[in-house]
Motif scaffolding. Structure first.
Motif, PDB file in Angstrom:
ATOM      1  N   ARG A  71      56.399 -23.640 -21.298  1.00 28.12           N
ATOM      2  CA  ARG A  71      57.359 -23.364 -20.229  1.00 28.12           C
ATOM      3  C   ARG A  71      58.315 -22.230 -20.604  1.00 28.12           C
ATOM      4  N   LEU A  72      58.391 -21.902 -21.903  1.00 29.31           N
ATOM      5  CA  LEU A  72      59.342 -20.896 -22.379  1.00 29.31           C
ATOM      6  C   LEU A  72      58.666 -19.634 -22.886  1.00 29.31           C
ATOM      7  N   VAL A  73      57.347 -19.564 -22.777  1.00 33.74           N
ATOM      8  CA  VAL A  73      56.575 -18.477 -23.389  1.00 33.74           C
ATOM      9  C   VAL A  73      55.668 -17.859 -22.330  1.00 33.74           C
ATOM     10  N   SER A  74      55.653 -16.533 -22.252  1.00 33.70           N
ATOM     11  CA  SER A  74      54.735 -15.859 -21.331  1.00 33.70           C
ATOM     12  C   SER A  74      53.382 -15.657 -21.994  1.00 33.70           C
ATOM     13  N   PRO A  75      52.324 -15.455 -21.207  1.00 29.83           N
ATOM     14  CA  PRO A  75      51.027 -15.135 -21.803  1.00 29.83           C
ATOM     15  C   PRO A  75      51.065 -13.905 -22.702  1.00 29.83           C
ATOM     16  N   ASP A  76      51.849 -12.903 -22.323  1.00 28.94           N
ATOM     17  CA  ASP A  76      51.957 -11.702 -23.155  1.00 28.94           C
ATOM     18  C   ASP A  76      52.592 -12.023 -24.502  1.00 28.94           C
ATOM     19  N   GLN A  77      53.655 -12.832 -24.490  1.00 26.06           N
ATOM     20  CA  GLN A  77      54.289 -13.211 -25.752  1.00 26.06           C
ATOM     21  C   GLN A  77      53.309 -13.955 -26.637  1.00 26.06           C
ATOM     22  N   LEU A  78      52.592 -14.882 -26.066  1.00 24.85           N
ATOM     23  CA  LEU A  78      51.663 -15.702 -26.832  1.00 24.85           C
ATOM     24  C   LEU A  78      50.595 -14.836 -27.490  1.00 24.85           C
ATOM     25  N   ALA A  79      50.087 -13.860 -26.744  1.00 23.02           N
ATOM     26  CA  ALA A  79      49.066 -12.975 -27.299  1.00 23.02           C
ATOM     27  C   ALA A  79      49.629 -12.105 -28.420  1.00 23.02           C
ATOM     28  N   ALA A  80      50.885 -11.690 -28.276  1.00 25.42           N
ATOM     29  CA  ALA A  80      51.496 -10.804 -29.277  1.00 25.42           C
ATOM     30  C   ALA A  80      51.762 -11.521 -30.590  1.00 25.42           C
ATOM     31  N   LYS A  85      61.341 -32.775 -38.676  1.00 24.47           N
ATOM     32  CA  LYS A  85      60.919 -34.178 -38.537  1.00 24.47           C
ATOM     33  C   LYS A  85      60.214 -34.377 -37.202  1.00 24.47           C
ATOM     34  N   ALA A  86      60.761 -33.776 -36.128  1.00 20.24           N
ATOM     35  CA  ALA A  86      60.112 -33.886 -34.818  1.00 20.24           C
ATOM     36  C   ALA A  86      58.737 -33.227 -34.824  1.00 20.24           C
ATOM     37  N   LEU A  87      58.584 -32.148 -35.596  1.00 23.45           N
ATOM     38  CA  LEU A  87      57.281 -31.485 -35.693  1.00 23.45           C
ATOM     39  C   LEU A  87      56.279 -32.373 -36.422  1.00 23.45           C
ATOM     40  N   ARG A  88      56.702 -33.001 -37.481  1.00 27.64           N
ATOM     41  CA  ARG A  88      55.787 -33.893 -38.211  1.00 27.64           C
ATOM     42  C   ARG A  88      55.334 -35.033 -37.313  1.00 27.64           C
ATOM     43  N   ASP A  89      56.222 -35.522 -36.465  1.00 27.78           N
ATOM     44  CA  ASP A  89      55.864 -36.598 -35.549  1.00 27.78           C
ATOM     45  C   ASP A  89      54.801 -36.149 -34.544  1.00 27.78           C
ATOM     46  N   GLN A  90      54.710 -34.828 -34.303  1.00 28.19           N
ATOM     47  CA  GLN A  90      53.716 -34.291 -33.372  1.00 28.19           C
ATOM     48  C   GLN A  90      52.543 -33.643 -34.114  1.00 28.19           C
ATOM     49  N   SER A  91      52.442 -33.879 -35.422  1.00 26.88           N
ATOM     50  CA  SER A  91      51.351 -33.344 -36.254  1.00 26.88           C
ATOM     51  C   SER A  91      51.282 -31.826 -36.188  1.00 26.88           C
ATOM     52  N   LEU A  92      52.439 -31.192 -36.234  1.00 23.49           N
ATOM     53  CA  LEU A  92      52.521 -29.738 -36.206  1.00 23.49           C
ATOM     54  C   LEU A  92      53.072 -29.228 -37.528  1.00 23.49           C
ATOM     55  N   ASP A  93      52.621 -28.023 -37.929  1.00 28.52           N
ATOM     56  CA  ASP A  93      53.083 -27.404 -39.172  1.00 28.52           C
ATOM     57  C   ASP A  93      54.285 -26.487 -38.948  1.00 28.52           C
ATOM     58  N   GLY A  94      54.563 -26.188 -37.696  1.00 25.34           N
ATOM     59  CA  GLY A  94      55.665 -25.284 -37.398  1.00 25.34           C
ATOM     60  C   GLY A  94      55.888 -25.178 -35.908  1.00 25.34           C
ATOM     61  N   PHE A  95      56.918 -24.413 -35.556  1.00 23.17           N
ATOM     62  CA  PHE A  95      57.260 -24.234 -34.144  1.00 23.17           C
ATOM     63  C   PHE A  95      57.860 -22.851 -33.974  1.00 23.17           C
ATOM     64  N   ILE A  96      57.516 -22.204 -32.853  1.00 23.73           N
ATOM     65  CA  ILE A  96      58.047 -20.874 -32.553  1.00 23.73           C
ATOM     66  C   ILE A  96      58.888 -20.976 -31.288  1.00 23.73           C
ATOM     67  N   LEU A  97      60.123 -20.525 -31.390  1.00 25.69           N
ATOM     68  CA  LEU A  97      61.099 -20.714 -30.320  1.00 25.69           C
ATOM     69  C   LEU A  97      61.670 -19.376 -29.880  1.00 25.69           C
ATOM     70  N   PRO A  98      61.291 -18.869 -28.703  1.00 22.66           N
ATOM     71  CA  PRO A  98      61.903 -17.640 -28.193  1.00 22.66           C
ATOM     72  C   PRO A  98      63.279 -17.916 -27.608  1.00 22.66           C
ATOM     73  N   ARG A  99      64.068 -16.881 -27.496  1.00 23.67           N
ATOM     74  CA  ARG A  99      65.358 -17.014 -26.818  1.00 23.67           C
ATOM     75  C   ARG A  99      65.086 -16.839 -25.322  1.00 23.67           C
ATOM     76  N   GLY A 100      65.118 -17.918 -24.586  1.00 22.24           N
ATOM     77  CA  GLY A 100      64.835 -17.825 -23.168  1.00 22.24           C
ATOM     78  C   GLY A 100      64.745 -19.189 -22.529  1.00 22.24           C
TER      79      GLY A 100
END
Length: 598
Positions: free
Chosen positions: A116-125, A17-32
């Motif tokens: 704030r929770l994702v490194s550039p390397d993670q994002l590229a991978a 529901k929070a994603l729909r409020d932000q017009s997003l189709d999904g969310f990726i959450l790392p442990r960190g």
């Protein structure tokens, strides 16, 4: 009346529901967390809150119609147990990576992430390959993390007092460290380096904190300038005992001033580690007209090269651990049967904490009876744990924090009825693990050798029998810092870092038989120069730092070479020499038997 969070089964729907409020189709959450470390505070355990999975590595992806949790081989069994199967798929992060899963299920979708929770390397991978332009998965940085929006009873973030690590324990001044690294920044034409890794900050500034239960750091960010001066971004109230102990050239600023300081480098180059720094910093630098330079954290390697003071501190810490382990294993043979895994862990922790110098644990003790030992990072939970019964294999992996060092040791033991011998296939597996342990401990290798080239030494005896284990063989370890430290490692993964004198690594080959037992034998090793000189340069070897008996009941001596038998006997003789003066009565008698020659 305070708000309460939705139940575990309701949380994915609340996030959607929070994603729909932000017009997003999904969310990726790392442990960190915002510092991208292995250990996180309760307030940052977002992955555990959302999915129920409490492992130390992994991530989750939530789409409108499906969701998946990923982790590595250490935690596959744990994911199956903890994650609701009707809500989440479970995948091996290496064999079935998020990139591949996103390519199948998120083509053309807008997937949010918290920069704030994702490194550039993670994002590229995460970016799927071979997608047509119109089918590209688009990653969107969010201002508000959707998990935070629905996690109403989130704990308060930690804010412990920042304390000094004295020179007599650190072995080098902060000024000396800063000047060496600043010289590298000047040579590279870089105005400053961002530090987000809390262990780098702790090492560089000779400070510690208690923000995390098992890791003595103070969470914050820092900037090291090319002239050797530095800025720490932490709440000033955390220095309530005064900051006079900080060396000249270090200024402390409130965290909210960080963005202003980053933008002050307009037109210049600022270095940041793409693996350990949140992508948010790249966004801020670019927004301020600063050129980000993605390059390794210059603190990582010198932090791993322990100076002579740190090396001696480690020897002292391992010696105290050896006494605690001997006392525990002696107690275990007399009183362990009938005790639960959690009770066994409490007992060991008590022996370790009995030393006044011990200030805590370096990680949560892994106490696994029988089948539970087959989960490499198993965590016993009171009320759900097994009881140690006669004729069982028991694996215990534990460590302590001391102001002068950090420890990590694993032993596997057989608790049998009078006269009962371990099954032959267990002895066979244990002895093959031991052979690998010995091969690595005895290794001598040319300077410049990376750790991955030694990994097969630890696996060769297992491979002969068609056995293996799904994790690395050795990790670095800090000095009153993280129990897992880079850049060095011994693993099948071809990391290029060469082993150098002063590095400390674990030696922990293993074997796990799901549903039956786990075996791991772990000591810590210090890399040192060898007296042997090769025609093309010096050689290196290992000094064993950990001294705790290896269970002789589980050793099949017929599988050992004469050289390996001599190593075991010499190791036990040295263990007796070091530990026996600190034991009395039944504990000393137990140690004498445990250290008897094969």
């Amino acid at each position: 009346m305070p708000f309460s969070s939705p139940s575990l089964c309701e949380r994915p729907a609340a996030v959607r529901k929070a994603l729909r409020d932000q017009s997003l189709d999904g969310f990726i959450l790392p442990r960190g967390d915002g510092y991208l470390g292995e250990y996180v505070a309760p307030s940052d355990e977002r992955l555990a809150w959302l999915t129920g999975f409490t492992g130390s590595a992994g991530l989750a992806i939530v789409l409108e119609d499906k969701a998946c949790v990923f982790s590595d081989g250490r935690y596959t069994a744990q994911m199956e147990e903890q994650v609701p199967h009707d809500l989440w798929e479970r995948r091996h992060i290496t064999l079935d990576p998020p990139q591949q899963w996103l390519g199948v299920h998120a083509a053309g979708k807008r997937i949010g992430y918290d920069p704030r929770l994702v490194s550039p390397d993670q994002l590229a991978a995460w970016q799927p390959r071979e997608q047509e332009p119109e089918d590209q998965t688009r990653f969107v940085a969010v201002e508000m993390n959707p998990v935070d929006l629905v996690w109403q009873d989130r704990p308060t973030p930690p804010a412990s007092i920042v304390t000094p690590q004295p020179l007599e324990l650190a072995g080098e001044t902060s000024a000396g460290k800063r000047q060496k690294i600043a010289r590298e920044l000047r040579n590279a034409g870089q105005a400053a380096m961002i530090l987000a890794d809390c262990t780098s900050i702790a090492w560089l500034f000779n400070l510690r904190g208690q923000d995390l239960e098992m890791l003595p750091v103070a969470q914050g960010y820092a900037l090291l300038m090319a002239d050797g001066k530095a800025a720490l971004f932490m709440d000033l109230a955390r220095f309530s005992q005064g900051s006079d102990w900080l060396e000249e050239g270090i200024e402390v600023y409130p965290p909210q001033e960080l963005k202003k300081h980053l933008h002050a480098f307009t037109g210049q180059k600022v270095r940041l580690d793409p693996a350990t720094t949140p992508a948010w910093f790249v966004e801020q630098l670019e927004a301020g007209g600063v050129t980000p330079v993605l390059a390794p954290d210059l603190c990582t390697l010198p932090k791993a090269l322990k100076n002579l003071v740190e090396q001696e501190g480690h020897r002292k810490a391992q010696a105290l651990d050896g006494i605690a382990m001997a006392r525990f294993l002696s107690w275990l043979t007399q009183h362990g049967i009938g005790k639960s895994e959690t009770a066994l862990a409490v007992q060991l922790n008590g022996f370790r904490r009995a030393a006044p110098e011990c200030v805590g644990l370096s990680f949560e003790t892994i106490s696994g009876v029988g089948p539970n030992g087959a989960s490499p990072h198993y965590r016993a939970e009171a009320g759900k744990d097994r009881v140690l019964m006669p004729n069982s294999v028991y694996l215990v992996d534990s460590g302590g924090q001391y102001h002068f060092g950090t420890t990590d040791i694993t032993r596997t033991v057989w608790l049998g009825e009078a006269g009962a011998q371990p099954p032959q296939h267990v002895r066979n597996a244990f002895t093959r693990v031991l052979k690998g342990h010995i091969a690595l401990a005895r290794a001598r290798f040319p300077a410049g050798t990376p750790g991955y080239r030694l990994d097969t030494l630890a696996r060769a005896a297992l491979w002969e029998a068609g056995l293996d284990y799904d994790h690395g063989t050795g990790h670095g370890i800090g000095s009153y810092l993280s129990v897992h430290e880079g850049p060095q490692s011994i693993s099948p993964t071809p990391r290029p870092t060469a082993l150098q004198a002063g590095m400390i690594l674990s030696n922990e080959p293993a074997y796990y038989e799901p549903g039956a037992f786990g075996i791991r034998i772990e000591n810590l090793l210090l890399v040192r120069e060898s007296s042997v000189k090769g025609p093309r340069g010096p050689f290196l070897e290992f000094e064993t730092l950990s001294y705790t008996p290896i269970d002789r009941q589980l050793i099949d001596t017929a599988l050992l070479t004469p050289q390996e038998r001599r190593w075991v006997d010499a190791y036990h003789a040295e263990t007796w020499r070091r530990v026996s003066p600190h034991l009395e009565g039944k504990e000393r008698q137990w140690l004498e038997t445990a250290c008897a020659p094969l």
